[in-house]
Design an enzyme around this catalytic site. Structure first.
Site: not given
Ligand code: NAD
Ligand code: UDP
Length: 312
Positions: A145-146, A149, A174, A187, A189, A205, A207, A272
């Site tokens: 993805y990264d 793009k 986001n 996250v 949804s 993780g 959070g 990230p």
């Protein structure tokens, strides 16, 4: 204007189609429904100014009507989706972008690329200004993805330089709201779905990683303003409301009134640790300032999820 929107049945694309139609434009939506939802555009199908072309934009496409704009939004966007379709994600970011730029050139139409905050990877600086080149693992699981793009941005820049195409690049942070798929794995949804169905909210993780969340209406307003100004970008759009995933979980539980609790799962590879846009440029150029905070945004989004759950 006549605009071609790739990915028009997706979350952001369908909001754009609806708003641009309401402004009196003609919209040609190109989508192969790999992650889109037909329900998102079912109210538009009978509109005489709306045309749906079911097509994979990674394959060439010929459009006979004269176009003013190509807005390239097609791409799996949720980590769950692009991890399931890494090659298709790379193809739509590279071949798909190339095809769209070819259409722009043929029609002498302007080109708008939906890029992402993911071009900054796991950023070493915060907030991230457009000048930051990023910190991306080129062979990691998210690279499909990264790097797609990043290649899309490079292709857009090359067409601008070599063929004088009028191009714009937006880097979206986001964004959430109605018309997201309940199972898209992102996250917001995930948490709303889990809270409404009495499941535990899955925190990856500890959070303590952060994101800055933007409500869809603010993003659409920013995109439409960006179309109007004489500036190629790249331009960050999102919000500066940065908080941890744990804080987001608390907000979702509070706004839904759910009795769900949190459960902790391993942190995905290359996730990230922080993300927040530097919005100085967008605010100045567009006289735009995202207004909708997370509580209000959740209050506007949750009824959509309740309705979907009721009808599924
Ligand atoms: P989404 O998955 O809901 O929408 C993407 C749409 O593109 C879907 O309708 C899908 O079927 C379509 N599509 C994918 N590959 C295609 C192909 N080869 N040919 C034709 N159609 C194809 O995702 P979204 O959140 O609406 O994202 C839209 C765009 O915005 C993406 O390019 C994404 O990278 C970008 N973006 C979104 C966010 C966000 O937070 N939502 C953040 C950054 C960037
Ligand atoms: N996340 C989480 N639980 C979930 C889904 C995501 O804790 O059920 C985390 C994820 O690890 C990331 C953040 O929430 O740190 C945002 O994830 P999302 O998939 O929405 O988008 P990203 O910003 O990673 O592209």
């Amino acid at each position: 204007m006549r605009l071609l929107i790739t990915g028009g049945s997706g979350f952001i694309g369908s909001h754009l189609c609806r708003t641009l139609l309401a402004q009196g434009n003609t919209v040609i939506c190109v989508d192969n429904f790999i992650t889109g939802d037909r329900d998102n555009i079912k109210d538009l199908i009978d509109n005489p100014s709306f045309v749906l072309i079911e097509h994979d934009i990674s394959e060439p496409l010929k459009i006979s009507e004269k176009l003013d704009w190509i807005l390239h939004f097609a791409s799996p966007a949720s980590p769950k989706d692009y991890l399931k379709h890494p090659i298709k994600t790379l193809k739509v970011g590279t071949l798909g972008t190339h095809n769209c730029l070819g259409i722009s050139r043929l029609h002498n139409a302007r080109f708008f690329l939906a890029s992402t905050s993911e071009v900054y990877g796991d950023p070493a600086i915060s907030p991230q200004p457009e000048e930051y080149w990023g910190n991306v693992n080129p062979v990691g699981v998210r690279s499909c993805y990264d790097e797609a793009k990043r290649a899309a941005e490079a292709l857009t820049s090359a067409y601008r330089r070599e063929h004088n195409i009028d191009t714009k690049i937006v880097r979206i942070f986001n964004t959430y709201g109605p018309s997201m798929r309940l199972d898209d794995g992102r996250v917001v949804s995930n948490f709303i779905y889990q809270a409404l169905t009495g499941k535990n909210l899955t925190i990856y993780g500890k959070g303590d990683q952060t994101r800055s969340f933007c409500y869809i209406d603010d993003l659409v307003e920013g995109i439409l303003k960006f179309l109007e100004v004489d500036y190629p970008g790249p331009l960050n759009l999102g919000t500066e409301f940065e908080f941890t995933i744990l804080e987001l979980a608390k907000q979702v539980i509070e706004v839904t009134g759910s009795t769900s609790r949190a459960t902790f799962l391993p942190l995905p590879e290359d996730d990230p640790k922080q993300r927040r846009p530097d919005l100085s440029k967008a605010k100045k150029l567009l006289t735009w300032n995202p207004r909708i905070g997370i509580k209000e945004g959740l209050e506007r989004t949750i009824p959509y999820f309740r309705k979907k759950l009721g009808s599924s």
